[in-house]
Design a protein around this motif. Structure first.
Motif, PDB file in Angstrom:
ATOM      1  N   PRO A 592      -0.344  28.770 -47.373  1.00 11.76           N
ATOM      2  CA  PRO A 592      -0.033  28.000 -48.587  1.00 11.76           C
ATOM      3  C   PRO A 592      -1.262  27.397 -49.274  1.00 11.76           C
ATOM      4  N   ASP A 593      -2.385  27.317 -48.573  1.00 10.86           N
ATOM      5  CA  ASP A 593      -3.578  26.722 -49.174  1.00 10.86           C
ATOM      6  C   ASP A 593      -4.499  27.805 -49.727  1.00 10.86           C
ATOM      7  N   LYS A 594      -4.894  27.648 -50.972  1.00  8.92           N
ATOM      8  CA  LYS A 594      -5.729  28.641 -51.642  1.00  8.92           C
ATOM      9  C   LYS A 594      -7.076  28.816 -50.935  1.00  8.92           C
ATOM     10  N   ASP A 595      -7.713  27.685 -50.547  1.00  6.62           N
ATOM     11  CA  ASP A 595      -9.025  27.770 -49.898  1.00  6.62           C
ATOM     12  C   ASP A 595      -8.948  28.527 -48.575  1.00  6.62           C
ATOM     13  N   VAL A 596      -7.851  28.309 -47.837  1.00  7.70           N
ATOM     14  CA  VAL A 596      -7.684  29.026 -46.573  1.00  7.70           C
ATOM     15  C   VAL A 596      -7.516  30.521 -46.844  1.00  7.70           C
ATOM     16  N   PRO A 631       4.142  29.340 -54.255  1.00  6.74           N
ATOM     17  CA  PRO A 631       3.988  29.411 -52.799  1.00  6.74           C
ATOM     18  C   PRO A 631       5.313  29.146 -52.108  1.00  6.74           C
ATOM     19  N   PRO A 632       5.486  29.723 -50.914  1.00  6.27           N
ATOM     20  CA  PRO A 632       6.754  29.532 -50.207  1.00  6.27           C
ATOM     21  C   PRO A 632       7.011  28.061 -49.931  1.00  6.27           C
ATOM     22  N   ALA A 682       0.323  20.576 -55.539  1.00  6.03           N
ATOM     23  CA  ALA A 682       1.505  21.129 -54.880  1.00  6.03           C
ATOM     24  C   ALA A 682       1.520  20.828 -53.391  1.00  6.03           C
ATOM     25  N   LEU A 683       0.365  20.437 -52.836  1.00  4.54           N
ATOM     26  CA  LEU A 683       0.270  20.195 -51.394  1.00  4.54           C
ATOM     27  C   LEU A 683       0.216  18.701 -51.053  1.00  4.54           C
ATOM     28  N   LEU A 684       0.578  17.838 -51.992  1.00  4.22           N
ATOM     29  CA  LEU A 684       0.568  16.400 -51.696  1.00  4.22           C
ATOM     30  C   LEU A 684       1.455  16.080 -50.499  1.00  4.22           C
TER      31      LEU A 684
END
Length: 747
Positions: A592-596, A631-632, A682-684
Motif C-alpha cells: 500500500p505504500d508507494k515508497d515501498v 489502493p486496497p 491515504a495512509l493516515l
C-alpha cells in the motif's frame, strides 16, 4: 482507570518496566495514568526515575488542580533513601515548584544527608519554600539545624518565624519557648477579639465568598488557634473542617489540631462520644494517630465498637503511633470470630467483614514491629482466607528475619501471598539466594516465576547459571525475568548462553532485552546472531555487510506494519543480491505504500529480475496510472464503541489538534485515496494504527494539491486543513508527525 488499565500497570510493576512507565509519564494525556506511572515507579524504587518524576512538577494544570503534587511527594518519599541524591540535585533547579516539592519529599524521607542542602535553601529560597524547608528540617531533627532555625525566628514573615519556633520545639531547643511567648503577644495585638470573632463567624456561617478567600482566612484562623490561649471556639471550627471539600483547608485544620495538642485531643474525644457523621468520625479517629501516645486510650476504646470502618480506622491509627502497649488489644483480632459482623451490599448479598478487620490488625502488628508477635503471625500463615495470609506474610516481611525464609519460600506458590513472600525474600538478600535457586527447579509455574522475579533484583554471582538455565523455560514471563536478572549482573560469563538464546527466541519483547544484554560484552560480527541483533534494533542497513546469513532474518520484516521498517528491509535485501529474496519481494509489489513499492522494484532490478531500461519506463507508466488506482482497503481492528478522538501531533514541537473519531479518519483516508495520488494522506489511519510517523514535507504538498481541487467536500477540506497546519508546523520545527487516541474526549 478501568480494571484492564490497572492490570497493565500491575504487570509493568511486576516486569519492572521502568522505561515503559517513564514513557507513559512523558507522553500520556491522561493525568490518572501519569499518577499511576509515578506511583508504580516509586514502588519499584528506581533512582533513575526520580528526575523524570520531578520534571512533572511544573505541569501546573494537572499537578495542582488535580492535587497530583500530593501523589508525587508521597511517591518520592516512598522510594526512601534511594531517592535522596536525585532530590538533593533537584534543589538546584530553577523552577520553584520543583524545588518546593523536592524539599517536601526530603522532609518525609528524613535522611540526614539532606540537612546541609536544606539549610542552604533557608538562605536563598522564596518564603513558601523556606517554610517547607523548616518543616523538613524539623522532621529530620538533626542538631545541625538549630542555628539555622534560630536565624529564622527573626524573619519578617510571621508564618516562617512561627514554623521555625515550632520546629525548634519539636527538636527540643529551649530557645523556642521564649519565642512562643513573643509570637503569642504579637498575635494578641494583631488579632484583637473583634478580628478573631469575625474570622470565626466566617467559618461558622460559611460566609467566605470564594475558595481563595476561604483558604487565606482559614489559614489565619488555624495560625491563631495554634498560638492563642483562648482557642476553644477555634478548635471546634478546626474539627468541623476536617471534612472540608478543599484539601488545603483539611490539611491546615489537621496540622493546627495536632500542634494544639492535648486541648484539641480532649475535644476530639468528646466528639467521638457523640452521634456524628461517619466521615467526621473517621477523620477525627485518623488524626488521633498523629497525636501520639495520649490518644492510645481512646483508640483502644474504639476497638470495641461494632462499626467496621471506625474499628478499622482505630487499628490504622494505633499502627501509626506504633506503641507496643496496643499489642494485647490487637492480637485478639487474629482469631476467627473476633469480628462477627457483615455488611449488606445489595439484596441477597452480605460482605463478611471479619477477614477485612483481621487483615488490618495483622498489618498493624507488622508496622509496630514487636518481635513478640512473630509466632502469632506465623500461626495465621495457613489461614483459609487469602487476604489474611497476604497480610500475615507482609507483616512478617517487616522483620527482615533470615529465620523466616522457609515460611516465605513455602508461600511463593500462594496466589494471594506469593508476591509478598517474593518481596520479603528479595529484601532479606543473599541469605535467600539458595532458597530461590531451589524454587527455580519447581514444577509449579508460579513458584518459578516469582523466584525468577526475586532473583532479578539481586547482584549475586551464584544466580548466573540458574538464570541462564531459565532462558530455556517454556514460559515467556520466566524467560523475561531471567533476562532482567542477567541484565543487572554484567558478567562476560553469560554471553555464550545469550547468543544461543538469540537464535531460538521468537518473542520480540524478549529479543529486545536480549540484545540490550549482549551490548555489554559483545560486538556484532557477520553471523546469523548478529543479523537478528541488528533487525531487532531496526537497523536493516547493518545486515548488508553480513550477507546471506541475514536473508532469512530480513524476509519476515517485509510483512511488518511499520512502513519505514519494511522499506529498509527491501533495500537491504536488494543490496545483498541473494536469490532467496526474489519471491518474497515479488509478493509485496502491491504494497500500500508507494515508497515501498518503488524500493521493491529497485531491489528486484538489482537482483536481475527486471531490465533497468524497462523498469524506468514501466515506473513512469505506473506514476501516470497512479492517480487512477485505488489502493486496497486495509481493515483495522478498532473499538468504535470507545468515545474519543485521534490526535495529530508533532510531540517534540508541541503542536497538536483533533482529527476526528476512528470512523471519521478511516472514512477520510478511503475518500482521499479516490481523489488522486496522495499516498501519505491515504495512509493516515495506517500510520496511527501502527504507531509510526509521517514525514511532513510530502504531506504539505499533498494537502495543498488536494485543497486546490474544486470538487472536494467541505468535511474533507476541513480535515485536510488540520493536517496541513500540523505538517507545516512539523516541517518548520524539523519533527515528524505522530498520532494517538484521546479516549473520552469528543469534540
Amino acid at each position: 482507570m478501568n480494571p484492564e488499565e490497572r492490570k497493565v500497570f500491575a504487570q509493568m510493576r511486576n516486569d519492572r518496566d521502568v522505561d515503559g512507565l517513564i514513557n507513559i509519564l512523558k507522553e500520556s494525556p491522561d493525568p490518572c495514568k501519569r499518577i499511576a506511572a509515578i506511583q508504580t515507579l516509586a514502588k519499584l524504587g528506581e533512582p533513575e526515575a526520580v528526575p523524570e518524576i520531578l520534571e512533572h512538577y511544573e505541569d501546573y494544570e494537572w499537578c495542582f488542580d488535580n492535587h497530583t503534587s500530593f501523589y508525587i511527594v508521597d511517591s518520592l518519599a516512598l522510594m526512601g533513601p534511594a531517592a535522596v541524591d536525585a532530590l538533593i540535585a533537584a534543589l538546584e533547579d530553577e523552577r520553584p515548584q520543583v524545588v518546593d516539592n523536592a524539599v517536601w519529599a526530603l522532609g518525609k524521607i528524613g535522611d540526614d544527608r539532606a540537612v546541609e542542602p536544606l539549610i542552604s535553601i533557608l538562605e536563598k529560597g522564596n518564603s513558601s519554600i523556606q517554610e517547607h524547608a523548616v518543616r523538613a528540617l524539623a522532621r529530620i531533627g538533626d542538631g545541625r539545624t538549630v542555628d539555622a532555625l534560630t536565624k529564622c525566628l527573626g524573619s519578617p514573615s510571621t508564618f516562617l518565624a512561627n514554623e521555625a519556633a515550632y520546629s525548634l520545639a519539636i527538636i527540643g531547643d529551649s530557645r523556642s519557648l521564649e519565642y512562643k511567648k513573643d509570637i503569642r503577644n504579637y498575635l494578641e495585638r494583631r488579632y484583637d477579639k473583634e478580628t478573631v470573632a469575625s474570622i470565626l463567624d466566617t467559618f461558622k456561617s460559611g460566609k467566605a465568598a470564594g475558595e481563595n478567600e476561604r483558604k487565606r482566612e482559614f489559614r489565619k484562623l488555624a495560625f491563631s488557634a495554634e498560638n492563642l490561649k483562648d482557642n476553644k471556639e477555634h478548635v471546634e471550627v478546626l474539627i468541623a473542617h476536617l471534612v472540608d471539600e478543599n484539601p488545603v483547608i483539611r490539611n491546615d485544620a489537621s496540622r493546627a489540631l495536632v500542634r494544639i495538642g492535648k486541648p484539641a485531643l480532649q475535644k476530639m474525644i468528646k466528639y467521638l462520644d457523640q452521634d456524628i457523621d461517619t466521615s467526621l468520625y473517621v477523620a477525627i479517629e485518623s488524626l488521633l494517630g498523629c497525636m501520639g501516645t495520649p490518644a492510645i486510650e481512646q483508640l483502644i476504646k474504639n476497638l470495641k465498637g461494632d462499626d467496621w470502618l471506625q474499628v478499622s480506622t482505630a487499628i490504622d491509627s494505633l499502627a501509626q503511633i506504633g506503641d507496643p502497649q496496643a499489642l494485647k488489644y490487637l492480637l485478639p483480632f487474629l482469631k476467627n470470630g473476633s469480628f462477627p459482623h457483615k455488611l449488606s451490599i445489595e439484596p441477597g448479598y452480605e460482605l463478611d467483614l471479619e477477614p477485612i478487620i483481621r487483615a488490618n490488625a495483622i498489618s498493624a502488628l507488622g508496622k509496630i514491629g514487636d518481635k513478640s508477635t512473630k509466632d502469632s503471625l506465623i500461626a495465621v500463615l495457613g489461614d483459609p482466607n487469602g487476604n489474611v495470609r497476604s497480610s500475615a506474610t507482609g507483616a512478617l516481611r517487616m522483620f527482615r528475619d533470615e529465620n523466616l525464609l522457609p515460611y516465605f519460600a513455602s508461600h511463593l506458590k500462594d496466589q494471594d501471598s506469593g508476591m509478598t513472600a517474593a518481596k520479603a525474600m528479595r529484601e532479606i538478600g543473599p541469605a535467600a539466594v539458595e532458597f530461590l535457586i531451589d524454587a527455580l527447579q519447581d514444577e509449579n509455574r508460579e513458584i518459578r516465576l516469582r523466584a525468577a522475579w526475586t532473583l532479578n533484583g539481586m547482584k549475586d554471582e551464584r544466580i548466573i547459571k540458574p538464570l541462564i538455565a531459565c532462558l530455556k523455560d517454556e514460559d515467556k514471563q520466566i524467560r523475561e525475568k531471567a533476562y532482567d536478572g542477567l541484565l543487572r549482573i554484567h558478567s562476560p560469563e553469560i554471553t555464550e548462553a545469550l547468543l544461543e538464546s538469540l537464535l531460538l527466541e521468537k518473542d520480540k519483547g524478549i529479543l529486545k532485552k536480549l540484545c540490550d544484554l549482549l551490548e555489554m560484552n559483545w560486538e556484532p560480527d557477520k553471523s546469523r546472531a548478529a543479523a537478528i541483533y541488528w533487525v531487532t534494533k531496526r537497523r536493516c542497513d547493518k545486515c548488508v555487510d553480513i550477507g546471506e546469513e541475514a536473508v532469512d532474518v530480513l524476509i519476515p520484516v517485509l510483512q511488518d506494519q511499520n512502513t519505514l521498517f519494511r522499506k529498509e528491509a527491501v533495500i537491504a535485501l536488494g543490496k545483498i543480491h541473494d536469490p532467496r529474496a526474489i519471491e518474497p519481494l515479488k509478493a509485496i509489489l502491491a504494497d500500500p505504500d508507494k515508497d515501498v513499492r518503488e524500493a521493491v522494484v529497485d531491489a528486484l532490478t538489482e537482483l536481475g529480475v527486471y531490465d533497468q531500461s524497462k523498469t524506468e519506463s514501466s515506473a513512469g507508466d505506473e506514476k501516470q496510472a497512479g492517480s487512477r488506482k485505488v489502493p486496497p482497503k486495509i481493515e483495522f481492528l478498532l473499538d468504535d464503541e470507545v468515545p474519543g478522538n485521534i490526535v495529530i501531533t508533532t510531540l517534540e514541537g508541541g503542536y497538536e489538534d483533533f482529527l476526528g473519531s476512528n470512523d471519521e479518519v478511516e472514512r477520510y483516508c478511503a475518500e482521499v485515496s479516490k481523489l488522486g495520488n496522495d499516498p501519505n494522506l491515504a495512509l493516515l489511519m495506517e500510520t496511527y494504527v501502527t504507531g509510526s510517523y509521517l514525514d511532513p514535507e510530502p504531506l504539505v504538498e499533498e494537502c495543498k494539491r488536494l485543497l486546490a481541487m474544486d470538487s472536494v467536500e467541505d468535511w474533507i477540506r476541513e480535515m485536510t486543513e488540520i493536517v496541513l497546519e500540523a505538517a507545516e508546523d512539523a516541517k518548520e520545527t524539523g519533527h515528524g508527525l505522530y498520532f494517538y487516541f484521546a479516549e473520552g474526549i469528543v469534540e
